[in-house]
Design an enzyme around this catalytic site. Structure first.
Site, mmCIF file in Angstrom:
data_model
loop_
_atom_site.group_PDB
_atom_site.id
_atom_site.type_symbol
_atom_site.label_atom_id
_atom_site.label_comp_id
_atom_site.label_asym_id
_atom_site.label_seq_id
_atom_site.Cartn_x
_atom_site.Cartn_y
_atom_site.Cartn_z
ATOM 1 N N ASN A 89 0.825 -1.205 0.000
ATOM 2 C CA ASN A 89 0.000 0.000 0.000
ATOM 3 C C ASN A 89 0.860 1.257 0.000
ATOM 4 O OD1 ASN A 89 -2.108 -1.812 0.215
ATOM 5 N ND2 ASN A 89 -2.299 -1.572 2.441
ATOM 6 N N HIS A 106 6.028 -0.624 -2.662
ATOM 7 C CA HIS A 106 5.512 0.026 -3.871
ATOM 8 C C HIS A 106 5.508 1.544 -3.734
ATOM 9 C CE1 HIS A 106 3.190 -3.872 -5.138
ATOM 10 N NE2 HIS A 106 4.486 -3.961 -5.310
ATOM 11 N N CYS A 114 12.129 13.366 -7.730
ATOM 12 C CA CYS A 114 12.555 14.252 -8.824
ATOM 13 C C CYS A 114 13.216 13.424 -9.924
ATOM 14 C CB CYS A 114 13.556 15.295 -8.296
ATOM 15 S SG CYS A 114 14.190 16.368 -9.603
ATOM 16 N N CYS A 133 11.383 21.001 -7.906
ATOM 17 C CA CYS A 133 12.054 20.125 -6.936
ATOM 18 C C CYS A 133 12.705 21.014 -5.867
ATOM 19 C CB CYS A 133 13.127 19.290 -7.644
ATOM 20 S SG CYS A 133 14.262 18.448 -6.511
ATOM 21 N N SER A 174 -4.770 -9.670 -3.165
ATOM 22 C CA SER A 174 -5.345 -10.638 -4.114
ATOM 23 C C SER A 174 -4.281 -11.589 -4.646
ATOM 24 C CB SER A 174 -5.976 -9.881 -5.291
ATOM 25 O OG SER A 174 -4.992 -9.088 -5.931
HETATM 26 C C1 BV8 Z 1 8.634 -5.871 -11.329
HETATM 27 C C2 BV8 Z 1 1.536 1.248 -7.765
HETATM 28 C C3 BV8 Z 1 10.728 -6.316 -12.311
HETATM 29 C C4 BV8 Z 1 1.250 2.233 -6.748
HETATM 30 C C5 BV8 Z 1 1.411 -1.130 -7.963
HETATM 31 C C6 BV8 Z 1 3.385 -11.881 -15.865
HETATM 32 C C7 BV8 Z 1 3.375 -12.796 -14.825
HETATM 33 C C8 BV8 Z 1 3.861 -12.447 -13.567
HETATM 34 C C9 BV8 Z 1 4.358 -11.177 -13.320
HETATM 35 C C10 BV8 Z 1 4.355 -10.277 -14.356
HETATM 36 C C11 BV8 Z 1 3.884 -10.616 -15.623
HETATM 37 N N1 BV8 Z 1 3.996 -9.509 -16.399
HETATM 38 C C12 BV8 Z 1 4.535 -8.509 -15.683
HETATM 39 C C13 BV8 Z 1 4.771 -8.958 -14.437
HETATM 40 C C14 BV8 Z 1 5.364 -8.218 -13.320
HETATM 41 C C15 BV8 Z 1 4.347 -7.252 -12.728
HETATM 42 C C16 BV8 Z 1 3.102 -7.991 -12.302
HETATM 43 O O1 BV8 Z 1 3.084 -8.675 -11.280
HETATM 44 N N2 BV8 Z 1 2.022 -7.855 -13.099
HETATM 45 C C17 BV8 Z 1 0.784 -8.545 -12.768
HETATM 46 C C18 BV8 Z 1 -0.407 -7.629 -13.052
HETATM 47 C C19 BV8 Z 1 0.703 -9.834 -13.588
HETATM 48 N N3 BV8 Z 1 4.994 -6.689 -11.560
HETATM 49 C C20 BV8 Z 1 5.761 -5.582 -11.687
HETATM 50 O O2 BV8 Z 1 5.870 -4.964 -12.711
HETATM 51 C C21 BV8 Z 1 6.527 -5.170 -10.442
HETATM 52 N N4 BV8 Z 1 7.889 -4.915 -10.819
HETATM 53 O O3 BV8 Z 1 8.271 -7.002 -11.504
HETATM 54 O O4 BV8 Z 1 9.855 -5.400 -11.659
HETATM 55 C C22 BV8 Z 1 11.955 -5.610 -12.673
HETATM 56 C C23 BV8 Z 1 13.124 -6.336 -12.711
HETATM 57 C C24 BV8 Z 1 14.293 -5.701 -13.047
HETATM 58 C C25 BV8 Z 1 14.278 -4.324 -13.327
HETATM 59 C C26 BV8 Z 1 13.095 -3.602 -13.276
HETATM 60 C C27 BV8 Z 1 11.919 -4.249 -12.940
HETATM 61 C C28 BV8 Z 1 5.986 -3.875 -9.862
HETATM 62 C C29 BV8 Z 1 4.620 -4.107 -9.286
HETATM 63 C C30 BV8 Z 1 4.151 -2.836 -8.574
HETATM 64 C C31 BV8 Z 1 3.059 -2.205 -9.386
HETATM 65 N N5 BV8 Z 1 2.510 -1.078 -8.654
HETATM 66 N N6 BV8 Z 1 0.940 -0.034 -7.408
HETATM 67 C C32 BV8 Z 1 -0.230 2.365 -6.599
HETATM 68 O O5 BV8 Z 1 -0.864 2.925 -7.509
HETATM 69 O O6 BV8 Z 1 -0.731 1.884 -5.572
HETATM 70 S S1 BV8 Z 1 0.602 -2.596 -7.782
HETATM 71 C C33 BV8 Z 1 -0.943 -2.367 -7.116
HETATM 72 O O7 BV8 Z 1 -1.560 -3.677 -7.057
HETATM 73 C C34 BV8 Z 1 -0.909 -1.902 -5.698
HETATM 74 O O8 BV8 Z 1 0.372 -1.537 -5.256
HETATM 75 C C35 BV8 Z 1 -1.346 -3.096 -4.889
HETATM 76 O O9 BV8 Z 1 -0.535 -3.264 -3.826
HETATM 77 C C36 BV8 Z 1 -1.112 -4.202 -5.844
HETATM 78 C C37 BV8 Z 1 -1.802 -5.459 -5.503
HETATM 79 O O10 BV8 Z 1 -3.144 -5.190 -5.234
HETATM 80 P P1 BV8 Z 1 -3.725 -5.642 -3.797
HETATM 81 O O11 BV8 Z 1 -3.060 -4.858 -2.733
HETATM 82 O O12 BV8 Z 1 -3.663 -7.121 -3.694
HETATM 83 O O13 BV8 Z 1 -5.189 -5.130 -3.927
HETATM 84 P P2 BV8 Z 1 -6.363 -5.873 -4.712
HETATM 85 O O14 BV8 Z 1 -7.482 -4.907 -4.889
HETATM 86 O O15 BV8 Z 1 -5.803 -6.577 -5.904
HETATM 87 O O16 BV8 Z 1 -6.831 -7.006 -3.685
HETATM 88 C C38 BV8 Z 1 -7.394 -6.612 -2.447
HETATM 89 C C39 BV8 Z 1 -7.680 -7.890 -1.711
HETATM 90 O O17 BV8 Z 1 -8.177 -7.556 -0.411
HETATM 91 C C40 BV8 Z 1 -8.748 -8.734 -2.393
HETATM 92 O O18 BV8 Z 1 -8.333 -10.081 -2.421
HETATM 93 C C41 BV8 Z 1 -9.971 -8.576 -1.480
HETATM 94 O O19 BV8 Z 1 -10.739 -9.756 -1.408
HETATM 95 C C42 BV8 Z 1 -9.328 -8.296 -0.142
HETATM 96 N N7 BV8 Z 1 -10.144 -7.485 0.765
HETATM 97 C C43 BV8 Z 1 -11.015 -6.493 0.449
HETATM 98 N N8 BV8 Z 1 -11.555 -5.995 1.581
HETATM 99 C C44 BV8 Z 1 -10.993 -6.667 2.622
HETATM 100 C C45 BV8 Z 1 -10.097 -7.612 2.108
HETATM 101 N N9 BV8 Z 1 -9.389 -8.447 2.893
HETATM 102 C C46 BV8 Z 1 -9.572 -8.345 4.225
HETATM 103 N N10 BV8 Z 1 -10.420 -7.462 4.797
HETATM 104 C C47 BV8 Z 1 -11.145 -6.615 4.026
HETATM 105 N N11 BV8 Z 1 -11.977 -5.743 4.614
#
Ligand code: BV8
Length: 230
Positions: A89, A106, A114, A133, A174
């Protein structure tokens, strides 16, 4: 003394009124991930991205930590350095609840980076007006958040903690985004007991020894009591 790593996602802040990403009213609704959470999206439409994060930064003043954030902060009072919170988060609710041992892998809404000199500075207001900046004077600040395709912060420190953990807890995520979604496997491979607390099964539920379904505001305080009495 147990060594605990807790991974949190948007679900831990949901009961505070912070929208999650993938639920029906999620943040991504109306915005495609590629448009607002990638470097390419920022190059394509800088003001759309600045406004997207400005709106989220502004809404932080209207939300409060909930019982789940507070339970982790209280547990840290007893466990100190033996408890590490790694959050996906970018809100400041863990810190406002009192947690000090927090890694924002993240990035953080309340920081700007900057692109000219690399400085990371605390930032409360909007970026849409392209302010200068504070260090180098260049007008090229971006939100200090990690977009898709960018390297998350503090990965070595996180890997070390996962290798030494006796317990790994995942709350409110998730399990859709890597490398965070792979932490459970790393911890389990090194002998940690793994537990997932989530409203519904995540994409990685099958990697955990145990998965409990329910709201974080109920499940996290209950889990913290179990740890304190164990
Ligand atoms: C990297 C930005 C490498 C800030 C975010 C193919 C396969 C596998 C991986 C990849 C692929 N293609 C690309 C990738 C890599 C990619 C990735 O994983 N893509 C996914 C979509 C397939 N990852 C990246 O690019 C990462 N970097 O790999 O770098 C690299 C290597 C060398 C050099 C350079 C780079 C970077 C990932 C970061 C992206 N930025 N956010 C912002 O805007 O916030 S990610 C974004 O989604 C958020 O940060 C968040 O944290 C993240 C995940 O979401 P969740 O937190 O899980 O939230 P979500 O809504 O999905 O789920 C909420 C859950 O809570 C649900 O399950 C729900 O049921 C539950 N819930 C709801 N209410 C409650 C609850 N639980 C309990 N109580 C409740 N009340």
């Amino acid at each position: 003394m147990p060594q605990i790593v807790v991974l949190t996602g948007a679900g831990i802040s949901a009961e505070s009124g912070v929208p999650t990403f993938r639920d029906s009213d999620g943040l991504w609704v109306g915005h495609h991930i590629d448009d607002v959470a990638t470097p390419e999206g920022f190059e394509r439409d800088r003001s759309l991205v600045q406004r997207f994060y400005d709106a989220r930064r502004a809404s932080l003043s209207g939300v409060e930590p909930n019982a789940a954030h507070r339970a982790l902060a209280e547990l840290e009072e007893t466990m100190g350095e033996a408890l590490l919170v790694v959050t996906q988060n970018i809100d400041d609710l863990h810190e406002r609840a009192g947690s000090r041992n927090v890694i924002h892998m993240h990035g953080e809404l309340l920081k700007a980076r900057c692109r000219a000199c690399g400085a990371v500075v605390p930032w409360q207001g909007p970026l849409i007006d392209e302010p200068a900046c504070p260090l180098c004077g260049t007008h090229d600040l971006r939100p200090d958040v990690v977009w898709f395709g960018e390297m998350p912060y503090e990965m070595e420190r996180i890997a070390d903690a996962l290798s030494q953990a006796t317990h790994f807890l995942s709350v409110g995520t998730s399990g859709a985004v890597y490398p965070a979604a792979g932490f459970v496997q790393h911890a389990r491979r090194h002998g940690a007991r793994t537990l997932e607390l989530n409203l519904e099964p995540s994409e990685g539920s099958h990697f955990f020894h145990e998965s409990r379904l329910g709201p974080a505001g109920e499940l996290v305080p209950q889990w913290a009591r179990e740890i304190l009495w164990s």
